[in-house]
Write a protein that holds these residues in place. Structure first.
Motif, PDB file in Angstrom:
ATOM      1  N   SER A 178      45.089  44.946  47.055  1.00 30.60           N
ATOM      2  CA  SER A 178      45.576  46.346  46.435  1.00 30.60           C
ATOM      3  C   SER A 178      45.655  46.037  44.820  1.00 30.60           C
ATOM      4  N   VAL A 179      45.826  45.236  44.400  1.00 26.65           N
ATOM      5  CA  VAL A 179      45.920  44.786  42.783  1.00 26.65           C
ATOM      6  C   VAL A 179      44.968  43.588  42.397  1.00 26.65           C
ATOM      7  N   LEU A 180      44.467  44.003  41.372  1.00 29.13           N
ATOM      8  CA  LEU A 180      43.776  42.948  40.459  1.00 29.13           C
ATOM      9  C   LEU A 180      44.303  42.587  39.550  1.00 29.13           C
ATOM     10  N   LEU A 181      44.899  41.597  39.180  1.00 30.39           N
ATOM     11  CA  LEU A 181      45.714  41.010  37.960  1.00 30.39           C
ATOM     12  C   LEU A 181      44.578  40.405  37.283  1.00 30.39           C
ATOM     13  N   TYR A 182      44.487  40.931  35.960  1.00 31.17           N
ATOM     14  CA  TYR A 182      43.225  40.541  34.937  1.00 31.17           C
ATOM     15  C   TYR A 182      43.888  40.284  33.664  1.00 31.17           C
ATOM     16  N   SER A 183      43.633  39.246  33.040  1.00 28.75           N
ATOM     17  CA  SER A 183      44.022  38.622  31.865  1.00 28.75           C
ATOM     18  C   SER A 183      43.237  39.236  30.672  1.00 28.75           C
ATOM     19  N   GLU A 184      43.809  39.386  29.452  1.00 33.34           N
ATOM     20  CA  GLU A 184      42.840  39.758  28.441  1.00 33.34           C
ATOM     21  C   GLU A 184      42.008  38.715  27.885  1.00 33.34           C
ATOM     22  N   ARG A 185      42.097  37.614  27.938  1.00 33.66           N
ATOM     23  CA  ARG A 185      41.401  36.383  27.441  1.00 33.66           C
ATOM     24  C   ARG A 185      40.183  36.444  28.524  1.00 33.66           C
ATOM     25  N   ALA A 186      40.304  36.661  29.798  1.00 35.86           N
ATOM     26  CA  ALA A 186      39.310  36.769  30.748  1.00 35.86           C
ATOM     27  C   ALA A 186      38.176  37.561  30.247  1.00 35.86           C
ATOM     28  N   HIS A 187      38.852  38.879  29.700  1.00 35.12           N
ATOM     29  CA  HIS A 187      37.956  39.997  29.532  1.00 35.12           C
ATOM     30  C   HIS A 187      37.258  39.818  28.062  1.00 35.12           C
ATOM     31  N   PHE A 188      37.757  38.889  27.167  1.00 37.67           N
ATOM     32  CA  PHE A 188      37.273  38.557  25.673  1.00 37.67           C
ATOM     33  C   PHE A 188      36.343  37.645  25.872  1.00 37.67           C
ATOM     34  N   PHE A 189      36.371  36.822  26.752  1.00 43.25           N
ATOM     35  CA  PHE A 189      35.143  35.559  26.905  1.00 43.25           C
ATOM     36  C   PHE A 189      34.162  35.903  28.031  1.00 43.25           C
ATOM     37  N   ARG A 190      34.294  36.824  28.783  1.00 47.08           N
ATOM     38  CA  ARG A 190      33.292  36.982  29.739  1.00 47.08           C
ATOM     39  C   ARG A 190      32.924  38.708  29.722  1.00 47.08           C
ATOM     40  N   ARG A 191      33.708  39.642  29.376  1.00 45.34           N
ATOM     41  CA  ARG A 191      33.342  41.085  29.553  1.00 45.34           C
ATOM     42  C   ARG A 191      33.000  41.253  30.850  1.00 45.34           C
ATOM     43  N   THR A 192      33.230  40.839  31.944  1.00 46.33           N
ATOM     44  CA  THR A 192      32.885  41.230  33.367  1.00 46.33           C
ATOM     45  C   THR A 192      33.116  42.728  33.533  1.00 46.33           C
ATOM     46  N   ARG A 193      32.181  43.262  34.107  1.00 51.37           N
ATOM     47  CA  ARG A 193      32.337  44.773  34.347  1.00 51.37           C
ATOM     48  C   ARG A 193      32.801  45.089  35.895  1.00 51.37           C
ATOM     49  N   ILE A 194      34.226  45.074  35.847  1.00 46.73           N
ATOM     50  CA  ILE A 194      34.859  45.301  37.005  1.00 46.73           C
ATOM     51  C   ILE A 194      34.536  46.567  37.531  1.00 46.73           C
ATOM     52  N   LYS A 195      34.225  46.861  38.825  1.00 49.76           N
ATOM     53  CA  LYS A 195      34.079  48.206  39.404  1.00 49.76           C
ATOM     54  C   LYS A 195      34.983  48.360  40.852  1.00 49.76           C
ATOM     55  N   GLY A 196      35.278  49.725  40.714  1.00 51.61           N
ATOM     56  CA  GLY A 196      36.197  50.053  41.963  1.00 51.61           C
ATOM     57  C   GLY A 196      37.562  50.381  41.402  1.00 51.61           C
ATOM     58  N   ILE A 197      37.743  50.506  40.125  1.00 51.11           N
ATOM     59  CA  ILE A 197      39.248  50.741  39.504  1.00 51.11           C
ATOM     60  C   ILE A 197      39.683  52.115  39.637  1.00 51.11           C
ATOM     61  N   ARG A 198      40.645  52.454  40.376  1.00 53.87           N
ATOM     62  CA  ARG A 198      41.239  53.797  40.406  1.00 53.87           C
ATOM     63  C   ARG A 198      42.459  54.052  39.754  1.00 53.87           C
ATOM     64  N   ASN A 199      43.206  52.839  39.691  1.00 49.99           N
ATOM     65  CA  ASN A 199      44.413  53.012  38.866  1.00 49.99           C
ATOM     66  C   ASN A 199      44.431  51.835  37.819  1.00 49.99           C
ATOM     67  N   LEU A 200      44.742  52.207  36.655  1.00 49.26           N
ATOM     68  CA  LEU A 200      44.716  51.141  35.625  1.00 49.26           C
ATOM     69  C   LEU A 200      46.058  51.144  34.820  1.00 49.26           C
ATOM     70  N   ILE A 201      46.588  49.999  34.928  1.00 48.65           N
ATOM     71  CA  ILE A 201      48.103  49.848  34.327  1.00 48.65           C
ATOM     72  C   ILE A 201      47.978  48.809  33.431  1.00 48.65           C
TER      73      ILE A 201
END
Length: 699
Positions: A603-626
């Motif tokens: 149901s949930v993807l727990l995603y850290s800011e530094r993971a995005h900073f160092f990789r910039r992974t393109r996550i697909k399938g996001i319907r709800n963003l918190i």
């Protein structure tokens, strides 16, 4: 990409800072005054008055050895009390014919002029430089600086920099406020010479300097602290060139003054037929700190250090190829091998964002330190720390130097110029490393210095070095952590200048996904409780949604790793169906988590800011963003929401057009909100009567 050394960033830094010397300034200052008085009485009692036009300076033996195991107060007391025990037997020469003692003939020693005097090659003395370091702060001045009392605030607006706020301490009731009007442009060598820049540098500068460079250099050249939160990839090289010019100019002035005084001391010693270490040196020759190092650069990557060294080389020796540079800079070939190359791979298909490629181009190793030593004709790289004039280091490399038990960090005692560039990247590495390193500047030396204490400036002996340090701080945007460094760790007695341009639009204007964005305010009483208040609000009001039937495809974006771990543990306790991606997650597990999330396996993807900073992974399938908190990097806001475009959705997930975006914030997130929605809207969000506000990009 491995990030071994990048760790926790989240909660405010609460470690108790080491005791600094200025906390005992009043007591140490009295030692200096007593030393001067006793030296003066010593001269009057021991040396008869001279007749005629001859003048003299008394001669003293070497300073006595100091004890190693002394406390901080005793350390500085011994340094200055060493002057009180000098023997005067060598001061007088005996006339055997009449038994009278007469002073030995001595050459006249000229005092250093306070006004600029031009020699054949360069200026003999420097007005702003001399005034800054020849000024002795009183105990009352120190107390006023610590309490930030009686400071004058002046606002100004300059064409290139924009709005500025000057904070000038009023140490003298009769002192006039500095000129805060826009400075003139720097277009040729004569413009720089008017600003007291060394002529040897003026001949190598690439003219004309841009309007931004000219205005920033005027502030730096006035030796005021500077906070510039508008660094971009477009103006980065301009800023780097400016602060390298200022640092090199300061370093050469320091070395020129010391060498000039060395010659005068040698001439005085020769006239007395004594060693330079055996004479009593005049007060006007105090020109050094307890340690040699004067300039410290703190930058995030080896690539940044490489560019700094190249700019310094260009300013010193002109434009050279690598072969010529090897002759003018010792160990330059080794430097190129260690600090160039190792660029990470950038995919051509599905390329990374432009700012990612700009940030991570070149050698991105974040564990390094390199010393530069200046001689009369060359620069030595990789010099010993205690023999270096300049240190370039990352926060991690500097912290490892400080915590190394096999060596001391006394070389950080006498830093006069601190330059912090690309400060926002330290948040993604480890902000605590920077704070820890700054807390170890200007501390009492662990070992007795090898500097002649008669040449050490009195304010350095009295523990007031931190008030004579200039700090230049550059970042791409404003954050509370940056303001805290400026307010708590920068105490320059000549004041500080902060660029105060408001954010007009914010990154929300770059959102192209047609969706409503809801900002929800969390009420809290103080900044310390805000972390727990945010977590309790999340557990009580947000988490119950995760257990509802049909709820899925929710990304929870968490800027702080401390909060990330706390939420992960809570998810495990409440048995929430989730997957996680952090900066420590391996590539195989990242691919697996993305696949599970896209196909509704969690149901949930727990995603850290530094993971995005160092990789910039393109996550697909996001319907709800918190967003658990507004992002520290404002452009991540639009990047993440734009991942919710229809082209990135799973057409078989059964959710249709249902999407939502929620951002949690407190009133203490004002600066982070300003970067996202603009300064005017951020003020409304933090002070308004409502607890939720809606922004929409739907057409």
């Amino acid at each position: 990409m491995k990030q071994k050394h990048s760790k926790h960033k989240a909660k405010p830094y609460r470690q108790v800072a080491p005791v600094r010397k200025n906390e005992k300034f009043s007591k140490n200052y009295s030692y200096i005054q007593r030393s001067k008085q006793m030296e003066e009485s010593h001269r009057k009692e021991r040396v008869p008055a001279l007749t005629g036009n001859n003048s003299f300076e008394p001669v003293a033996d070497l300073l006595p050895d100091l004890q190693n195991d002394v406390d901080e107060t005793g350390f500085y007391e011994q340094l200055v009390n060493g002057f009180n025990n000098v023997q005067t037997s060598r001061l007088l020469s005996t006339n055997e014919s009449d038994g009278a003692s007469v002073p030995a003939p001595v050459k006249t020693v000229e005092r250093e002029s306070k006004t600029p005097v031009q020699t054949n090659d360069d200026f003999d003395s420097y007005n702003s430089f001399s005034k800054r370091f020849d000024f002795d702060l009183s105990a009352d001045n120190i107390n006023d600086l610590i309490s930030r009392k009686d400071a004058t605030l002046i606002k100004s607006s300059w064409p290139a920099v924009g709005n500025l706020k000057f904070e000038i301490p009023q140490l003298d009731a009769n002192a006039q406020n500095p000129d805060c009007s826009p400075p003139s442009a720097i277009s040729n060598s004569s413009d720089l010479q008017k600003l007291e820049v060394k002529m040897s540098i003026c001949a190598k500068v690439a003219y004309p300097l841009s309007a931004l460079q000219s205005e920033l250099f005027h502030v730096a050249n006035n030796y005021q602290d500077l906070y510039f939160p508008h660094r971009t990839h477009n103006n980065a090289e301009e800023i780097r060139y400016m602060y390298c010019l200022h640092a090199l100019n300061h370093m050469l002035k320091v070395r020129s003054l010391i060498l000039r005084n060395n010659e005068k001391v040698a001439a005085l010693a020769k006239s007395l037929k004594l060693s330079p270490n055996e004479i009593s040196i005049p007060e006007t020759f105090r020109d050094q700190g307890l340690k040699r190092m004067k300039v410290l650069f703190i930058v995030p990557f080896r690539e940044s250090a490489l560019k700094i060294v190249k700019v310094i080389g260009d300013l010193l020796f002109g434009i050279q190829d690598d072969q010529a540079r090897k002759n003018s800079m010792a160990n330059y070939e080794r430097f190129l091998q260690d600090y160039s190359g190792n660029t990470i791979y950038f995919p051509k298909t599905n390329p990374k964002p432009f700012d990612y490629e700009q940030t991570f181009s070149g050698n991105t190793d974040d564990n390094f330190k390199i010393g530069l030593r200046f001689t009369k004709k060359a620069v030595s790289l990789f010099s010993d720390m205690n023999a270096s004039d300049i240190l370039i280091a990352s926060p991690l490399g500097l912290r490892m130097l400080v915590t190394d038990k096999e060596s001391d960090f006394d070389f950080l005692n006498s830093i006069e110029l601190l330059i912090i560039d690309q400060a926002e990247l330290f948040l993604a590495q480890n902000w605590e490393n920077l704070l820890h390193s700054l807390d170890h500047l200007h501390l009492q030396p662990q070992k007795l210095p090898d500097t002649n204490c008669q040449r050490v400036r009195t304010w350095c002996l009295s523990g007031a070095s931190s008030f004579y340090r200039q700090t230049l701080f550059f970042s791409s945007h404003e954050l509370p952590e940056f303001r805290a460094v400026l307010n708590s760790k920068c105490q320059n007695y000549q004041g500080k200048v902060r660029v105060t341009n408001l954010v007009e639009h914010g990154d929300i204007r770059n959102v192209i996904t047609p969706i409503q964005q809801v900002f929800r305010r969390i009420n809290c009483t103080n900044v310390e409780s805000s972390f727990d208040d945010r977590f309790q609000h999340f557990v009580k009001h947000i988490m119950p949604q995760f257990s509802k039937p049909g709820f899925s495809h929710c990304m929870l974006y968490v800027p702080s790793y401390f909060d990330f771990v706390r939420i992960r543990n809570q998810f495990k306790t409440d048995m929430i169906s989730f997957v996680q991606i952090s900066e420590y997650t391996k590539k195989e597990k990242i691919s697996r988590a993305r696949d599970i999330f896209f196909h509704s396996g969690a149901s949930v993807l727990l995603y850290s800011e530094r993971a995005h900073f160092f990789r910039r992974t393109r996550i697909k399938g996001i319907r709800n963003l918190i967003m658990y908190q507004p992002p520290n990097f404002p452009h991540f806001y639009s990047e993440l929401i734009n991942l919710m475009l229809e082209s990135n959705q799973n057409p078989r997930d059964g959710f249709g057009d249902e999407m939502s975006v929620n951002i949690l914030y407190t009133k203490y997130d004002l600066l982070s909100l300003s970067n996202v929605v603009g300064s005017e809207n951020a003020l409304k969000l933090t002070t308004g009567k409502k607890d939720s506000y809606l922004f929409s990009t739907k057409t």
